[in-house]
Design a protein around this motif. Structure first.
Motif, PDB file in Angstrom:
ATOM      1  N   MET A 145     -10.062  -8.404  -0.593  1.00  0.00           N
ATOM      2  CA  MET A 145      -8.912  -8.853  -1.386  1.00  0.00           C
ATOM      3  C   MET A 145      -7.819  -7.813  -1.210  1.00  0.00           C
ATOM      4  O   MET A 145      -8.095  -6.617  -1.110  1.00  0.00           O
ATOM      5  CB  MET A 145      -9.281  -8.933  -2.868  1.00  0.00           C
ATOM      6  CG  MET A 145     -10.233 -10.041  -3.224  1.00  0.00           C
ATOM      7  SD  MET A 145      -9.508 -11.681  -3.110  1.00  0.00           S
ATOM      8  CE  MET A 145      -8.421 -11.729  -4.511  1.00  0.00           C
ATOM      9  N   ILE A 146      -6.596  -8.299  -1.189  1.00  0.00           N
ATOM     10  CA  ILE A 146      -5.475  -7.357  -1.134  1.00  0.00           C
ATOM     11  C   ILE A 146      -4.603  -7.626  -2.351  1.00  0.00           C
ATOM     12  O   ILE A 146      -4.249  -8.781  -2.630  1.00  0.00           O
ATOM     13  CB  ILE A 146      -4.646  -7.523   0.158  1.00  0.00           C
ATOM     14  CG1 ILE A 146      -5.491  -7.156   1.378  1.00  0.00           C
ATOM     15  CG2 ILE A 146      -3.378  -6.674   0.103  1.00  0.00           C
ATOM     16  CD1 ILE A 146      -4.797  -7.355   2.706  1.00  0.00           C
ATOM     17  N   ASN A 147      -4.319  -6.564  -3.060  1.00  0.00           N
ATOM     18  CA  ASN A 147      -3.317  -6.681  -4.122  1.00  0.00           C
ATOM     19  C   ASN A 147      -2.405  -5.473  -4.029  1.00  0.00           C
ATOM     20  O   ASN A 147      -2.597  -4.580  -3.201  1.00  0.00           O
ATOM     21  CB  ASN A 147      -3.964  -6.823  -5.503  1.00  0.00           C
ATOM     22  CG  ASN A 147      -4.739  -5.601  -5.913  1.00  0.00           C
ATOM     23  OD1 ASN A 147      -4.765  -4.609  -5.189  1.00  0.00           O
ATOM     24  ND2 ASN A 147      -5.390  -5.653  -7.057  1.00  0.00           N
ATOM     25  N   ASP A 184       3.244  -0.685  -2.615  1.00  0.00           N
ATOM     26  CA  ASP A 184       1.873  -0.163  -2.672  1.00  0.00           C
ATOM     27  C   ASP A 184       0.917  -1.319  -2.434  1.00  0.00           C
ATOM     28  O   ASP A 184       1.008  -2.338  -3.131  1.00  0.00           O
ATOM     29  CB  ASP A 184       1.573   0.444  -4.048  1.00  0.00           C
ATOM     30  CG  ASP A 184       2.479   1.610  -4.340  1.00  0.00           C
ATOM     31  OD1 ASP A 184       2.195   2.705  -3.873  1.00  0.00           O
ATOM     32  OD2 ASP A 184       3.507   1.402  -5.026  1.00  0.00           O
ATOM     33  N   ALA A 185       0.058  -1.159  -1.473  1.00  0.00           N
ATOM     34  CA  ALA A 185      -0.910  -2.222  -1.185  1.00  0.00           C
ATOM     35  C   ALA A 185      -2.305  -1.621  -1.116  1.00  0.00           C
ATOM     36  O   ALA A 185      -2.482  -0.496  -0.642  1.00  0.00           O
ATOM     37  CB  ALA A 185      -0.576  -2.897   0.135  1.00  0.00           C
ATOM     38  N   THR A 233      -5.779   1.921   1.507  1.00  0.00           N
ATOM     39  CA  THR A 233      -4.634   1.964   0.609  1.00  0.00           C
ATOM     40  C   THR A 233      -3.430   2.402   1.417  1.00  0.00           C
ATOM     41  O   THR A 233      -3.519   3.363   2.184  1.00  0.00           O
ATOM     42  CB  THR A 233      -4.880   2.973  -0.536  1.00  0.00           C
ATOM     43  OG1 THR A 233      -6.117   2.638  -1.145  1.00  0.00           O
ATOM     44  CG2 THR A 233      -3.790   2.923  -1.575  1.00  0.00           C
ATOM     45  N   LYS A 234      -2.356   1.705   1.281  1.00  0.00           N
ATOM     46  CA  LYS A 234      -1.139   2.059   2.008  1.00  0.00           C
ATOM     47  C   LYS A 234       0.020   1.984   1.038  1.00  0.00           C
ATOM     48  O   LYS A 234       0.060   1.114   0.154  1.00  0.00           O
ATOM     49  CB  LYS A 234      -0.879   1.059   3.146  1.00  0.00           C
ATOM     50  CG  LYS A 234      -1.826   1.198   4.311  1.00  0.00           C
ATOM     51  CD  LYS A 234      -1.266   2.144   5.337  1.00  0.00           C
ATOM     52  CE  LYS A 234      -2.270   2.349   6.452  1.00  0.00           C
ATOM     53  NZ  LYS A 234      -1.882   3.467   7.305  1.00  0.00           N
ATOM     54  N   MET A 253      -2.266  -2.334   7.326  1.00  0.00           N
ATOM     55  CA  MET A 253      -3.410  -2.635   6.460  1.00  0.00           C
ATOM     56  C   MET A 253      -4.614  -3.096   7.269  1.00  0.00           C
ATOM     57  O   MET A 253      -5.755  -2.877   6.868  1.00  0.00           O
ATOM     58  CB  MET A 253      -3.046  -3.731   5.447  1.00  0.00           C
ATOM     59  CG  MET A 253      -2.220  -3.250   4.291  1.00  0.00           C
ATOM     60  SD  MET A 253      -2.964  -1.933   3.328  1.00  0.00           S
ATOM     61  CE  MET A 253      -4.091  -2.823   2.302  1.00  0.00           C
ATOM     62  N   MET A 254      -4.336  -3.729   8.396  1.00  0.00           N
ATOM     63  CA  MET A 254      -5.433  -4.186   9.243  1.00  0.00           C
ATOM     64  C   MET A 254      -5.850  -3.116  10.246  1.00  0.00           C
ATOM     65  O   MET A 254      -6.627  -3.365  11.167  1.00  0.00           O
ATOM     66  CB  MET A 254      -5.041  -5.460  10.007  1.00  0.00           C
ATOM     67  CG  MET A 254      -4.699  -6.638   9.110  1.00  0.00           C
ATOM     68  SD  MET A 254      -5.849  -6.911   7.743  1.00  0.00           S
ATOM     69  CE  MET A 254      -7.335  -7.330   8.600  1.00  0.00           C
TER      70      MET A 254
END
Lengths: 167, 481
Positions: free
Chosen positions: B250-252, B265-266, B279-280, B302-303
């Protein structure tokens, strides 16, 4: 790292040859008692009388290894004072078989002309002629006498050692 | 031909099924073992068993018990795999009281598996549905296909998690299944945040490394489960939603605006463990349209991929992008090993745990006090030892017996003092070392856990949230790669 950081007091040897225990005096010793010298170098060894009482005469017979050491010179000590007129000092040293005989006397026989305490009998200059270790010893003929020419018991006879090493 | 006595016995045995069948409106179905062509029987049995176990999940038909099926076949002197014709299947189905019978075959040709299934209506003896599946991969991958086949045989759409599992495959460049929650808007409108989230999701899909759950499916699941996306901001909630969606990750995140500066912020976390896997964040100052580019670049990062040049060339404004260093118990331990209290401060800065706040000063203070004592003791040792050595030199060179005795006594005294100080100093050295080790241990045991330490591939215990059990659990994991 912790063990490397651990500290330790310096180990000290209390081995001054003149520091003779009270139950071993009077004594006669070499100072320094141990020497290490390069080949063909010289070493000055003092001969001390320690804590003597009413001494008027001394005979010190010292042996050494004449294959290693050679006596260059022997000088009077200050046991009987600086003034040479108050005393007699005879030295007879023979490199073969390696013996030094020192006779040191007070002149006269009055009570005031005896010596008590610690003092230098002589200074001997040795030269290292060959590599090796030579012991220095007082023979049984070494003696102290009082004004009546009576022997004083020497409780301790020190020993010395000179180690001649290759340069 | 089936004889009468056998038929009567069978009828009695089938009575319970007939009775149960009358209680429920759902039609009943029995699944015969499929014929095996080119692969072992036991593998085919396992695959068919998976098909059977999935049928009740469809809630479309009731499955006839396998034991019952076997008993009837045994009494009729038939082998399951021998009953291949529609007529045979219909006859057995009649005996079982089932309305439908499923039979088929599983074959292997090269590295391709093929599954053919057919459903026969017992009442008419006609084939009502047939499905064929071709699959390239390992036989294990067929299990998902059999599950999907169960839904398709019921003429139903397979659930999203199954389809995602199928899409995941098992290749080297495995795609991960991901659902993206709407980014939390901070200083921007909800609509803007959604737009940017959509752009992020689109770019995530473009990376080719993620299989995304579309927003509609996610909303459906959330609505079914009574979740409100806007209110589902915690990791626990997101993990639960992720579990329901059947995704791996999950990405939030959040998009904020401070003056002319935007912050993004992800966080991507694993649904199974609840642990953060990446975390990025990025801080961007510039025109708003440049923010879209930043969001797109963030999707690649993120990937774990480098953003394409076409994207990076589009960059505008000033970017401060950074990957926050993952805090680990090891990092805390190392810090406290160097300076007691530092690791606790490190932990405190991530956990805000008040006990860490107290401990950091306590450990630091105790260490400072011990070091001060150590310094005093060491200085005393140095002084005593120096004095002992200096006096000893005098002792060695002295010829006067009184002086000799005096020097010896003095030197011995200093030497004793030096030994005592050395002993005290050594005790203090060990005390300081023990303090460092204890502080390090304390920092390690109370160090960052869960998300902050999830990237550590060493064996470890983790306290993680299990969305299936809906409770935390202690998990021991070993990285096998």
């Amino acid at each position: 790292m912790i063990f490397l950081l651990a500290c330790q007091a310096t180990e000290l040897d209390y081995d001054n040859p003149l520091d003779v225990p009270s139950d071993e005096v009077p004594a006669i010793v070499f100072e320094p008692s141990i020497e290490q010298i390069p080949l063909l170098s010289s070493s000055l060894i003092n001969v001390f009388a320690v804590e003597v009482e009413n001494v008027t005469g001394i005979r010190a017979e010292i042996t050494y290894d004449n294959n290693i050491l050679q006596v260059s010179d022997v000088a009077r000590g200050d046991l009987f004072g600086q003034n040479s007129q108050n005393s007699l000092f005879f030295v007879n040293f023979q490199d073969n078989p390696g013996t030094i005989v020192i006779d040191y006397f007070y002149l006269g026989n009055s009570e005031s002309q005896s010596v008590s305490g610690t003092g230098k009998i002589a200074s001997i200059l040795f030269k290292g002629n060959a590599v090796g270790a030579s012991g220095l010893e007082f023979t049984s003929k070494t003696e102290l006498v009082d004004k009546d020419d009576i022997q004083i018991n020497i409780r301790s006879r020190g020993q010395g050692n000179i180690d001649v090493i290759q340069q | 031909m089936i004889n009468y006595i056998k038929f009567k016995n069978t009828l009695f045995k089938a009575l319970p099924i007939l009775f149960m069948g009358s209680l429920f409106a759902q039609p009943t179905v029995a699944v015969l073992d499929f014929a095996a062509n080119g692969l072992p029987d036991y593998e085919v049995e396992t695959l068919v068993e998976r098909l059977r176990s999935e049928i009740p999940n469809t809630k479309a038909m009731r499955l006839v018990d396998r034991k019952m099926l076997e008993n009837i076949l045994k009494e009729q002197g038939l082998q399951q795999s021998g009953c291949t014709t529609e007529e045979c299947a219909a006859e057995i189905g009649e005996l079982l009281g089932a309305q439908f019978m499923i039979s088929g075959s599983v074959g292997k040709l090269g590295s391709t598996f093929s599954v053919d299934a057919k459903m026969v209506s017992v009442s008419t003896g006609e084939m009502t549905r047939t499905k064929s599946v071709s699959f390239d991969g390992t036989v294990g991958g067929l299990l998902i296909e059999m599950q999907i086949l169960a839904w398709e045989m019921m003429d139903l759409k397979p659930p999203q998690p199954l389809l995602l599992q199928r899409a995941g495959g098992d290749g080297v460049d495995k795609k991960v299944t991901v659902a993206v929650m709407d980014f939390d808007p901070r200083g921007i409108s909800m609509l803007e945040a959604r737009t940017l989230t959509d752009r992020f999701a689109t770019e995530l899909d473009a990376t080719g490394r993620a299989i995304l759950v579309d927003r509609r499916s996610m909303n459906e699941v959330m609505q079914e489960q009574g979740f409100d996306e806007a209110g589902c901001t915690s990791e626990e909630c997101a993990a639960e939603v992720g579990a329901l969606l059947g995704v791996e990750f999950m990405i939030n995140g959040a998009i904020g605006k401070l003056g002319d500066t935007y912050t993004i912020d992800a966080k991507m976390f694993e649904v199974a463990t609840g642990a953060a896997s990446k975390t990025k964040n990025a801080t961007y100052t510039g025109p708003v349209d440049g923010l879209i580019t930043e969001i797109e670049i963030l999707a690649w990062e993120m990937m774990g991929l480098k953003a394409p040049n076409t994207l990076t060339k589009k960059r505008k404004g000033t970017i401060v992008s950074e990957t926050p260093k993952v805090k680990t118990p090891g990092g805390a331990a190392l810090r406290s090993l160097l300076i007691p209290g530092w690791g606790q401060h490190y932990n405190f800065s991530s956990s805000e745990n008040p006990s860490d706040a107290t401990k950091r000063w306590l450990h630091f203070g105790m260490d400072a006090a011990l070091i001060a004592l150590l310094g005093v003791s060491y200085q005393a040792f140095l002084t005593s030892d120096d004095d002992a050595v200096a006096t000893h030199i005098n002792y060695k060179s002295a010829t006067d017996t009184q002086q000799i005795e005096s020097y010896r006594t003095t030197s011995l005294g200093h030497n004793e003092d030096a030994k005592a100080s050395a002993q005290q100093t050594n005790i203090l050295i060990f005390a300081v070392a023990a303090m460092h080790l204890y502080s390090s241990y304390d920092a390690f045991t109370n160090g960052p856990s869960g998300g902050q330490a999830s990237n550590n591939k060493n064996s470890k215990f983790d306290l993680v949230y299990n969305p299936n059990l809906k409770q935390p659990e202690l998990r021991f994991s070993i990285a096998l790669d």
